[in-house]
Design a protein around this motif. Structure first.
Motif, PDB file in Angstrom:
ATOM      1  N   PRO A 122     -15.226  16.044  29.724  1.00  0.00           N
ATOM      2  CA  PRO A 122     -15.830  16.887  28.688  1.00  0.00           C
ATOM      3  C   PRO A 122     -17.209  16.404  28.239  1.00  0.00           C
ATOM      4  CG  PRO A 122     -14.075  15.549  27.763  1.00  0.00           C
ATOM      5  CD  PRO A 122     -14.032  15.332  29.238  1.00  0.00           C
ATOM      6  N   THR A 123     -17.436  15.098  28.335  1.00  0.00           N
ATOM      7  CA  THR A 123     -18.743  14.544  27.944  1.00  0.00           C
ATOM      8  C   THR A 123     -19.270  13.653  29.057  1.00  0.00           C
ATOM      9  OG1 THR A 123     -17.678  12.662  26.815  1.00  0.00           O
ATOM     10  CG2 THR A 123     -18.199  14.609  25.479  1.00  0.00           C
ATOM     11  N   LEU A 124     -20.592  13.678  29.224  1.00  0.00           N
ATOM     12  CA  LEU A 124     -21.245  12.892  30.265  1.00  0.00           C
ATOM     13  C   LEU A 124     -22.529  12.287  29.710  1.00  0.00           C
ATOM     14  CD1 LEU A 124     -20.976  15.401  33.253  1.00  0.00           C
ATOM     15  CD2 LEU A 124     -19.742  13.238  33.074  1.00  0.00           C
ATOM     16  N   LEU A 125     -22.973  11.271  30.381  1.00  0.00           N
ATOM     17  CA  LEU A 125     -24.266  10.704  30.047  1.00  0.00           C
ATOM     18  C   LEU A 125     -25.347  11.619  30.608  1.00  0.00           C
ATOM     19  CD1 LEU A 125     -25.682   8.206  28.789  1.00  0.00           C
ATOM     20  CD2 LEU A 125     -25.674   7.191  31.086  1.00  0.00           C
ATOM     21  N   GLY A 126     -26.178  12.179  29.742  1.00  0.00           N
ATOM     22  CA  GLY A 126     -27.208  13.095  30.199  1.00  0.00           C
ATOM     23  C   GLY A 126     -26.692  14.517  30.360  1.00  0.00           C
ATOM     24  N   GLU A 127     -27.557  15.399  30.822  1.00  0.00           N
ATOM     25  CA  GLU A 127     -27.220  16.804  30.977  1.00  0.00           C
ATOM     26  C   GLU A 127     -26.518  17.070  32.319  1.00  0.00           C
ATOM     27  OE1 GLU A 127     -30.454  19.535  30.218  1.00  0.00           O
ATOM     28  OE2 GLU A 127     -31.495  18.001  29.050  1.00  0.00           O
ATOM     29  N   ARG A 128     -25.804  18.173  32.363  1.00  0.00           N
ATOM     30  CA  ARG A 128     -25.158  18.607  33.600  1.00  0.00           C
ATOM     31  C   ARG A 128     -26.143  19.430  34.435  1.00  0.00           C
ATOM     32  NH1 ARG A 128     -19.227  18.603  32.830  1.00  0.00           N
ATOM     33  NH2 ARG A 128     -18.875  17.803  30.729  1.00  0.00           N
ATOM     34  N   TYR A 129     -25.921  19.398  35.740  1.00  0.00           N
ATOM     35  CA  TYR A 129     -26.709  20.274  36.607  1.00  0.00           C
ATOM     36  C   TYR A 129     -26.239  21.716  36.454  1.00  0.00           C
ATOM     37  CZ  TYR A 129     -29.800  21.138  40.586  1.00  0.00           C
ATOM     38  OH  TYR A 129     -30.828  21.563  41.388  1.00  0.00           O
ATOM     39  N   GLY A 130     -24.984  21.865  36.045  1.00  0.00           N
ATOM     40  CA  GLY A 130     -24.442  23.186  35.775  1.00  0.00           C
ATOM     41  C   GLY A 130     -23.886  23.891  36.992  1.00  0.00           C
ATOM     42  N   THR A 131     -23.594  25.164  36.821  1.00  0.00           N
ATOM     43  CA  THR A 131     -22.921  25.933  37.872  1.00  0.00           C
ATOM     44  C   THR A 131     -23.782  27.043  38.455  1.00  0.00           C
ATOM     45  OG1 THR A 131     -21.986  27.394  36.177  1.00  0.00           O
ATOM     46  CG2 THR A 131     -20.651  25.506  36.853  1.00  0.00           C
ATOM     47  N   LYS A 132     -24.976  27.237  37.945  1.00  0.00           N
ATOM     48  CA  LYS A 132     -25.802  28.366  38.372  1.00  0.00           C
ATOM     49  C   LYS A 132     -26.702  28.040  39.565  1.00  0.00           C
ATOM     50  CE  LYS A 132     -24.141  30.629  34.878  1.00  0.00           C
ATOM     51  NZ  LYS A 132     -23.014  31.563  35.109  1.00  0.00           N
ATOM     52  N   LYS A 133     -27.190  26.813  39.626  1.00  0.00           N
ATOM     53  CA  LYS A 133     -28.149  26.460  40.679  1.00  0.00           C
ATOM     54  C   LYS A 133     -27.429  26.074  41.970  1.00  0.00           C
ATOM     55  CE  LYS A 133     -30.375  23.494  37.914  1.00  0.00           C
ATOM     56  NZ  LYS A 133     -31.412  22.562  37.411  1.00  0.00           N
ATOM     57  N   SER A 134     -28.075  26.352  43.095  1.00  0.00           N
ATOM     58  CA  SER A 134     -27.460  26.082  44.401  1.00  0.00           C
ATOM     59  C   SER A 134     -27.223  24.593  44.613  1.00  0.00           C
ATOM     60  CB  SER A 134     -28.355  26.616  45.525  1.00  0.00           C
ATOM     61  OG  SER A 134     -28.281  28.019  45.602  1.00  0.00           O
ATOM     62  N   LEU A 135     -26.065  24.293  45.175  1.00  0.00           N
ATOM     63  CA  LEU A 135     -25.720  22.918  45.553  1.00  0.00           C
ATOM     64  C   LEU A 135     -25.228  22.942  46.990  1.00  0.00           C
ATOM     65  CD1 LEU A 135     -25.119  19.910  44.967  1.00  0.00           C
ATOM     66  CD2 LEU A 135     -22.865  20.639  44.137  1.00  0.00           C
ATOM     67  N   ILE A 136     -25.903  22.193  47.849  1.00  0.00           N
ATOM     68  CA  ILE A 136     -25.491  22.095  49.257  1.00  0.00           C
ATOM     69  C   ILE A 136     -25.208  20.631  49.575  1.00  0.00           C
ATOM     70  CG2 ILE A 136     -26.231  22.367  51.644  1.00  0.00           C
ATOM     71  CD1 ILE A 136     -27.677  24.856  50.884  1.00  0.00           C
ATOM     72  N   ILE A 137     -24.065  20.381  50.158  1.00  0.00           N
ATOM     73  CA  ILE A 137     -23.663  19.027  50.539  1.00  0.00           C
ATOM     74  C   ILE A 137     -23.771  18.893  52.054  1.00  0.00           C
ATOM     75  CG2 ILE A 137     -21.766  17.368  50.589  1.00  0.00           C
ATOM     76  CD1 ILE A 137     -20.749  18.577  47.991  1.00  0.00           C
ATOM     77  N   LEU A 138     -24.485  17.856  52.487  1.00  0.00           N
ATOM     78  CA  LEU A 138     -24.617  17.584  53.920  1.00  0.00           C
ATOM     79  C   LEU A 138     -23.547  16.597  54.344  1.00  0.00           C
ATOM     80  CD1 LEU A 138     -28.507  17.137  54.206  1.00  0.00           C
ATOM     81  CD2 LEU A 138     -27.155  19.243  54.099  1.00  0.00           C
ATOM     82  N   THR A 139     -22.901  16.882  55.476  1.00  0.00           N
ATOM     83  CA  THR A 139     -21.845  16.003  55.983  1.00  0.00           C
ATOM     84  C   THR A 139     -22.052  15.703  57.452  1.00  0.00           C
ATOM     85  OG1 THR A 139     -20.423  17.890  56.519  1.00  0.00           O
ATOM     86  CG2 THR A 139     -20.145  16.884  54.341  1.00  0.00           C
ATOM     87  N   SER A 140     -21.388  14.653  57.898  1.00  0.00           N
ATOM     88  CA  SER A 140     -21.404  14.283  59.317  1.00  0.00           C
ATOM     89  C   SER A 140     -20.043  13.733  59.677  1.00  0.00           C
ATOM     90  CB  SER A 140     -22.484  13.225  59.585  1.00  0.00           C
ATOM     91  OG  SER A 140     -22.066  11.959  59.089  1.00  0.00           O
TER      92      SER A 140
END
Length: 615
Positions: free
Chosen positions: A212-230
């Motif tokens: 529920p609480t974090l240090l600093g702000e959240r990136y949120g859910t609106k902006k694109s997030l892409i995870i690179l894997t191998s």
């Protein structure tokens, strides 16, 4: 399973040859007990206790002299029996358990240097954030260096428009770090059940929830997030990727991950130099009810690891165009869709649904989803995306070529009682048909015009142009009176065109007195439906078969802004003064029968009619 484990615990079988070892049976018994007490999926060990009891009473001494060979044989037996490649038996006389070094009390400037060397951060062109972390820290370390991470890393990431999170090289991490990472990409409320981890030694399950609480702000859910894997993405990094993927918060780009474990223990077997490497805990995702362990995390967009970054950037750039594409789509539909109120409603709902496009990964995905949304919101299967197919170059065929084309485009027949049959599967453009009208009359129409009744088969007619509809309808009405066939409303111009029968035709009319039956199916669409609708509305024909497709008048193609996306928009609709016409719902037949029975039904009706007339 019990039989397999019994064989493993009492006699190690390699191939088809039983091999006896120089080591005491206690080795296998102790190994089995370690698996029974520590392996993360105890359900796979059914019968293990019976196998241990059997092995305990076996005094036979195995005779494999080389401990490395024995370790390899045992590994093969365990992996094939339990079907888990993570289980490994090794011979390591000099093994010293690794202990993670404690973070030394470094001065701030040195600690900053350590962090900067272990984390790669960039802001790419287009305000795209790039973050590479090769080790996922846990709760304890995060508490110690969180402020520094916030200043050096997170505050530079927050202002970006999208983030590429690179886990291609992440092979280690701490389980307690998972909620921290996932929470920065979710909202504070409501709390989300992220993962459940079952620990076999303690026989307990720990639920992980967003914080529920974090240090600093959240990136949120609106902006694109892409995870690179191998294929080297392993363990905790796999869990992070799997959680965010199934929360529909991230798109995974790259290769299938390693299929490791959230926790691997290396346990000494009794007083020997043998060790068992065993996954002692497992992740159970609350959304899928499954785990990524062993199988790995499948990417949403599978590409070679070295190409993943470039593909991710391409995806983000596409997503950046989507809001403008949706806005332009809404405007085009509102301004041009045949039914004005529906078009305005579609535009409004499409704008509200823009968040649903956050996981689009390609132009094909975008076109597919946009088509589905347009059709769902409008209820019109013809309002959709399309391809901008250029028109064919003009042709100048000879009369002989026209004749051959007509022969394959039309089919005629003459049945008992002078019943004519006419089939064609596409309506032509008026100007094209007018140019060859005399040829059509000579080679097609004259074969059926003098029959006593006519069956027009449109079961396979998928539409075409509507410009020739008035002309074709006119053949079935008399010349002494013009008939208002339909009124067509054109949305872009806001005008209504009246469709009347024609005074002059090429060839003889069939007239309004002779029987006419039209055959339909669910494939009967577009211009064919308009013809069926007109003939039914005016009581000129009996319709036999299935309800028609419920398509539309031929749609127009529109380009969406400056993009490469094109829309197919029906811009015209039939007269609705007396209620809905055929668009969307189709035309209901007078005599509903399966399409393949329609012809025989029609012939039966007409034959019965003629038989009655002769009495």
């Amino acid at each position: 399973m019990a039989k397999s484990l019994l064989l493993l615990a009492s006699v190690v079988v390699f191939g088809n040859v039983a091999i006896h070892s120089a080591f005491a049976p206690d080795l296998i018994v102790d190994m089995a007990k370690i698996l029974l007490d520590n392996y993360c999926s105890p359900e796979k060990l059914a019968g293990m206790q019976e196998a241990i009891d059997a092995a305990s009473s076996n005094t036979e001494i195995l005779s494999i002299p080389d401990p490395d060979t024995l370790a390899s044989v045992l590994t093969g037996g365990v992996q094939s029996t339990i079907n888990d490649p993570r289980l490994v038996i090794s011979n390591e006389p000099n093994y010293v358990p690794a202990v993670a070094p404690a973070l030394p009390p470094l001065p701030p400037d040195q600690l900053i240097g350590v962090l900067q060397s272990s984390i790669k951060l960039e802001v790419l062109e287009g305000n795209i954030g790039y973050l590479r972390i090769d080790h996922i820290i846990g709760e304890e370390l995060a508490d110690k260096i969180g402020t520094l991470l916030l200043e050096l890393v997170w505050k530079k990431i927050l202002p970006t428009s999208a983030l590429i999170f690179d886990l291609r090289y992440t092979g280690s991490g701490d389980l307690s770090g998972i909620p921290y990472i996932v929470s920065y990409f979710t909202d504070a409320e409501p709390l989300i059940h992220i993962d459940s981890v079952y620990d076999r030694p303690s026989d307990t399950t720990t639920e992980m929830w967003s914080m529920p609480t974090l240090l600093g702000e959240r990136y949120g859910t609106k902006k694109s997030l892409i995870i690179l894997t191998s294929a080297n993405t392993k363990g905790i990094a796999e869990d992070v990727a799997y959680c965010l993927k199934n929360l529909k918060r991230a798109t995974i780009v790259g290769e299938k991950t390693a299929g490791g474990s959230v926790k691997i223990d290396k346990i000494k077997i009794g007083d020997t130099d043998f060790y068992v490497t065993v996954p002692s805990a497992k992740s159970i995702n609350p959304i899928t009810g499954k785990s990524w362990e062993v199988t790995g995390v499948m990417p949403d967009v599978e590409v070679d690891a070295e190409d993943a970054l470039a593909v991710a950037i391409k995806i983000i750039n596409l997503r950046a165009e989507i809001p403008a594409i949706l806005e332009a789509t809404g405007t085009l539909v509102a301004d041009n869709y045949a039914f004005e109120n529906v078009g305005a409603d579609v535009a409004e709902k499409l704008a509200a649904a823009s968040g649903d496009y956050n996981l689009i990964s390609s132009k094909v995905d975008l076109e597919t989803k946009l088509s589905a949304d347009l059709m769902t919101l409008s209820g019109d299967k013809c309002l959709k995306t399309t391809h901008n197919t250029p028109p064919l170059p003009p042709m100048n065929p000879s009369p002989e070529m026209f004749i051959e084309l007509i022969k394959v485009s039309f089919h005629t027949d003459l049945f008992e009682n002078n019943i004519g049959y006419l089939r064609f599967d596409m309506f032509g453009n008026f100007e094209e048909v007018q140019a060859i009208a005399q040829i059509i009359v000579e080679h097609v129409w004259n074969k059926v015009v003098n029959t006593d009744a006519l069956i027009v088969d449109l079961r396979n007619n998928v539409g075409g142009a509507t410009t020739a509809i008035a002309g074709f309808c006119s053949y079935f009405f008399d010349a002494d009176k013009q008939v208002l066939l339909d009124k067509l409303y054109d949305r872009p111009s806001g005008t209504t065109k009246e469709l009347w029968t024609l005074n002059e035709l090429t060839g003889a009319r069939y007239g309004s007195k002779k029987s006419l039956i039209i055959l339909t199916s669910r494939a009967t669409a577009g211009a064919a439906e308009e013809f069926v609708y007109i003939m039914k509305k005016h009581g000129r024909a009996m319709i036999v078969g299935e309800t028609t497709n419920g398509a539309s008048h031929p749609p127009e193609t529109f380009r969406v802004g400056d993009s490469d996306v094109f829309l197919s928009i029906p811009t015209t609709h039939s007269d609705t003064a007396q209620g809905p016409a055929w668009e969307g719902a189709g035309v209901t037949p007078h005599i509903p029968v399966p399409a393949d029975a329609a012809l025989d039904t029609a012939k039966g009706i007409l034959n019965k009619h003629f038989a009655g007339a002769k009495k």
